[in-house]
Design a protein around this motif. Sequence first.
Motif, PDB file in Angstrom:
ATOM      1  N   GLU A  16      46.399  46.849  36.053  1.00  0.00           N
ATOM      2  CA  GLU A  16      46.301  44.776  36.081  1.00  0.00           C
ATOM      3  C   GLU A  16      44.311  45.156  36.196  1.00  0.00           C
ATOM      4  N   CYS A  17      43.772  45.984  36.014  1.00  0.00           N
ATOM      5  CA  CYS A  17      42.410  45.558  35.920  1.00  0.00           C
ATOM      6  C   CYS A  17      42.722  47.131  35.208  1.00  0.00           C
ATOM      7  N   PRO A  18      42.037  47.689  33.713  1.00  0.00           N
ATOM      8  CA  PRO A  18      42.043  47.869  33.777  1.00  0.00           C
ATOM      9  C   PRO A  18      40.262  49.064  33.546  1.00  0.00           C
ATOM     10  N   PRO A  19      39.287  48.644  33.080  1.00  0.00           N
ATOM     11  CA  PRO A  19      38.225  48.746  33.411  1.00  0.00           C
ATOM     12  C   PRO A  19      38.023  49.757  34.442  1.00  0.00           C
ATOM     13  N   SER A  20      38.087  48.925  35.516  1.00  0.00           N
ATOM     14  CA  SER A  20      38.058  49.018  37.598  1.00  0.00           C
ATOM     15  C   SER A  20      37.458  50.782  37.253  1.00  0.00           C
ATOM     16  N   VAL A  21      38.510  51.189  36.449  1.00  0.00           N
ATOM     17  CA  VAL A  21      38.440  52.943  36.800  1.00  0.00           C
ATOM     18  C   VAL A  21      36.925  53.700  36.612  1.00  0.00           C
ATOM     19  N   ARG A  22      36.520  53.391  34.757  1.00  0.00           N
ATOM     20  CA  ARG A  22      35.358  54.107  35.071  1.00  0.00           C
ATOM     21  C   ARG A  22      34.319  52.851  35.665  1.00  0.00           C
ATOM     22  N   LEU A  23      34.510  51.651  35.863  1.00  0.00           N
ATOM     23  CA  LEU A  23      33.497  51.168  37.263  1.00  0.00           C
ATOM     24  C   LEU A  23      33.318  51.535  38.008  1.00  0.00           C
ATOM     25  N   THR A  24      33.893  52.664  39.365  1.00  0.00           N
ATOM     26  CA  THR A  24      34.017  53.107  40.162  1.00  0.00           C
ATOM     27  C   THR A  24      34.223  54.581  40.296  1.00  0.00           C
ATOM     28  N   GLU A 203      40.272  43.875  30.106  1.00  0.00           N
ATOM     29  CA  GLU A 203      39.603  42.879  30.528  1.00  0.00           C
ATOM     30  C   GLU A 203      38.961  43.414  31.986  1.00  0.00           C
ATOM     31  N   PHE A 204      39.009  42.610  33.154  1.00  0.00           N
ATOM     32  CA  PHE A 204      38.302  42.880  34.499  1.00  0.00           C
ATOM     33  C   PHE A 204      39.886  41.528  35.003  1.00  0.00           C
ATOM     34  N   LYS A 205      40.133  41.559  35.770  1.00  0.00           N
ATOM     35  CA  LYS A 205      41.102  40.750  36.298  1.00  0.00           C
ATOM     36  C   LYS A 205      40.849  41.284  37.858  1.00  0.00           C
ATOM     37  N   ALA A 206      41.007  40.502  38.755  1.00  0.00           N
ATOM     38  CA  ALA A 206      41.441  39.942  40.253  1.00  0.00           C
ATOM     39  C   ALA A 206      42.535  39.315  40.486  1.00  0.00           C
ATOM     40  N   GLY A 207      42.653  40.265  41.328  1.00  0.00           N
ATOM     41  CA  GLY A 207      43.838  40.155  42.649  1.00  0.00           C
ATOM     42  C   GLY A 207      43.886  40.550  43.995  1.00  0.00           C
ATOM     43  N   ASP A 208      45.391  40.760  44.502  1.00  0.00           N
ATOM     44  CA  ASP A 208      45.232  41.192  45.525  1.00  0.00           C
ATOM     45  C   ASP A 208      45.445  42.601  45.067  1.00  0.00           C
ATOM     46  N   HIS A 209      44.913  43.174  44.129  1.00  0.00           N
ATOM     47  CA  HIS A 209      44.713  44.639  43.850  1.00  0.00           C
ATOM     48  C   HIS A 209      43.696  44.950  44.215  1.00  0.00           C
ATOM     49  N   CYS A 210      42.577  44.004  44.367  1.00  0.00           N
ATOM     50  CA  CYS A 210      40.924  44.169  44.697  1.00  0.00           C
ATOM     51  C   CYS A 210      41.045  45.501  45.721  1.00  0.00           C
ATOM     52  N   ARG A 211      42.533  44.546  46.709  1.00  0.00           N
ATOM     53  CA  ARG A 211      41.827  45.068  48.297  1.00  0.00           C
ATOM     54  C   ARG A 211      41.839  46.720  48.014  1.00  0.00           C
ATOM     55  N   PHE A 212      42.534  47.448  46.798  1.00  0.00           N
ATOM     56  CA  PHE A 212      42.320  49.493  46.861  1.00  0.00           C
ATOM     57  C   PHE A 212      40.878  49.458  46.127  1.00  0.00           C
ATOM     58  N   CYS A 213      40.645  48.994  45.383  1.00  0.00           N
ATOM     59  CA  CYS A 213      39.133  49.286  44.681  1.00  0.00           C
ATOM     60  C   CYS A 213      38.298  49.252  45.620  1.00  0.00           C
ATOM     61  N   LYS A 214      37.140  50.527  44.719  1.00  0.00           N
ATOM     62  CA  LYS A 214      35.913  50.809  45.457  1.00  0.00           C
ATOM     63  C   LYS A 214      34.432  49.395  45.156  1.00  0.00           C
ATOM     64  N   ALA A 215      35.124  48.518  44.080  1.00  0.00           N
ATOM     65  CA  ALA A 215      34.246  48.134  43.798  1.00  0.00           C
ATOM     66  C   ALA A 215      34.836  46.631  44.337  1.00  0.00           C
ATOM     67  N   LYS A 216      35.265  46.325  45.554  1.00  0.00           N
ATOM     68  CA  LYS A 216      35.249  45.343  45.682  1.00  0.00           C
ATOM     69  C   LYS A 216      34.201  44.208  46.379  1.00  0.00           C
ATOM     70  N   GLU A 217      33.181  44.601  46.770  1.00  0.00           N
ATOM     71  CA  GLU A 217      32.573  44.289  48.023  1.00  0.00           C
ATOM     72  C   GLU A 217      31.474  43.568  46.551  1.00  0.00           C
ATOM     73  N   MET A 218      31.365  44.137  45.583  1.00  0.00           N
ATOM     74  CA  MET A 218      30.098  43.557  44.981  1.00  0.00           C
ATOM     75  C   MET A 218      31.005  43.845  43.541  1.00  0.00           C
ATOM     76  N   CYS A 219      32.033  43.383  43.730  1.00  0.00           N
ATOM     77  CA  CYS A 219      32.702  42.856  41.433  1.00  0.00           C
ATOM     78  C   CYS A 219      32.497  41.571  41.536  1.00  0.00           C
ATOM     79  N   ARG A 220      31.785  41.035  40.249  1.00  0.00           N
ATOM     80  CA  ARG A 220      31.020  39.887  39.109  1.00  0.00           C
ATOM     81  C   ARG A 220      32.856  39.249  39.716  1.00  0.00           C
TER      82      ARG A 220
HETATM   83  S1  SF4 Z   1      37.360  44.120  42.565  1.00  0.00           S
HETATM   84 FE1  SF4 Z   1      36.935  43.867  39.985  1.00  0.00          FE
HETATM   85  S2  SF4 Z   1      36.910  45.767  39.230  1.00  0.00           S
HETATM   86 FE2  SF4 Z   1      37.914  46.188  41.820  1.00  0.00          FE
HETATM   87  S3  SF4 Z   1      39.976  45.760  40.533  1.00  0.00           S
HETATM   88 FE3  SF4 Z   1      38.890  43.549  41.548  1.00  0.00          FE
HETATM   89  S4  SF4 Z   1      38.360  42.224  39.739  1.00  0.00           S
HETATM   90 FE4  SF4 Z   1      39.291  44.624  39.161  1.00  0.00          FE
END
Ligand code: SF4
Length: 365
Positions: A16-24, A203-220
Amino acid sequence: MSHALLSPSASHRWLECPPSVRLTEFMEDKSSAYADEGTLAHSIAENKLKSYLGYTNDFIECEDTSMNEYTDDYVTFVAEQMSVLENPSAYVEQRVDCSKYVPKCFGTCDALIISDGVLHICDLKYGSGVKVDAVGNDQLRIYALGAFEMFSCLYDISTVRMSIFQPRLSHSDTWEISIDELLKWANEVLAPAAKQAWNGEGEFKAGDHCRFCKAKEMCRKRAEYNLELARYDFEPPATLDNTEISAILAKADELVSWVTDVKEYALRQALSGVTYDGFKVVEGRSNRKYTDENAVVDTVKAAGFDPYEHSVLGITAMTALLGKKKFTELLGGLIEKPQGKPTLVPMSDKRPAINTANEDFKEEN
Ligand code: SF4
């Protein structure tokens, strides 16, 4: 345990959000007590399945009655799946290489069953928080691709079956697709997204998958996604209409979860010295407590009173005490499930709708 950068278990997020990998990539991973419990349950399940299949004589003692029964249930489930196939071969905790479609990706199949024509992946989910379905499950599809690469030279595989077994929720789900459908998805969806994720593109894409992301608190992106609601362009009249309320409901859960994540993150930061304009850290409310429980018991008894309250164990604690089978045997007839409190959920929820006052009124007329 080592993990692939693009791990199958996180694939729903990075698809869903490919760039989340390198971001985190270098962010801290907070392994929880729940994860440790899951790891233990998997080792017990692996050992039991291997001894059921005659692959080992070693036996790991499981002291937790519930875990013992849940892992027994898992072995029964896998055995049932095997029983419908002709001359099946079973592989336990089989590592598979998924790098044909996802760079440097590997995974471990809890149970992999193959017989001519069918490849079946069984995945044990020990969590009891969120029910996981097999239909459309990206993690299972990636495992299946790895397994297909490994075994297609030995077996003629045309059908892929994928099962989730979640014993603590009494839930199992199986999804079946053709190998052609799986390979089409791999080439058209998985491989392009994995390439973007590996390169830190997309593209960054937010959704329910964000809750498992290490950037979930600070992600713009996640902040923008949630703040969209706050910017909702409320038009006169002064009260909201039903369409506007639907738009709010659709985002309410995600909004609450994002605000909670941001608050918890900010508190951790504030405790380590970060300051936020207009905020300070104070002591929360606290309740009085005994300094020495044994001394309290002795003192109250000496005064001629009973210091204990006696109450029946709750269902979860009683199940842990008796074990699931004994619990059902002894108390099955004494359990009822009262009707749940009405809850407003999206149409995608699998529970059937209940009759509302409006429908009752229509029926009466
Ligand atoms: S928190 Fe940000 S980087 Fe992480 S999955 Fe959601 S949109 Fe992507």
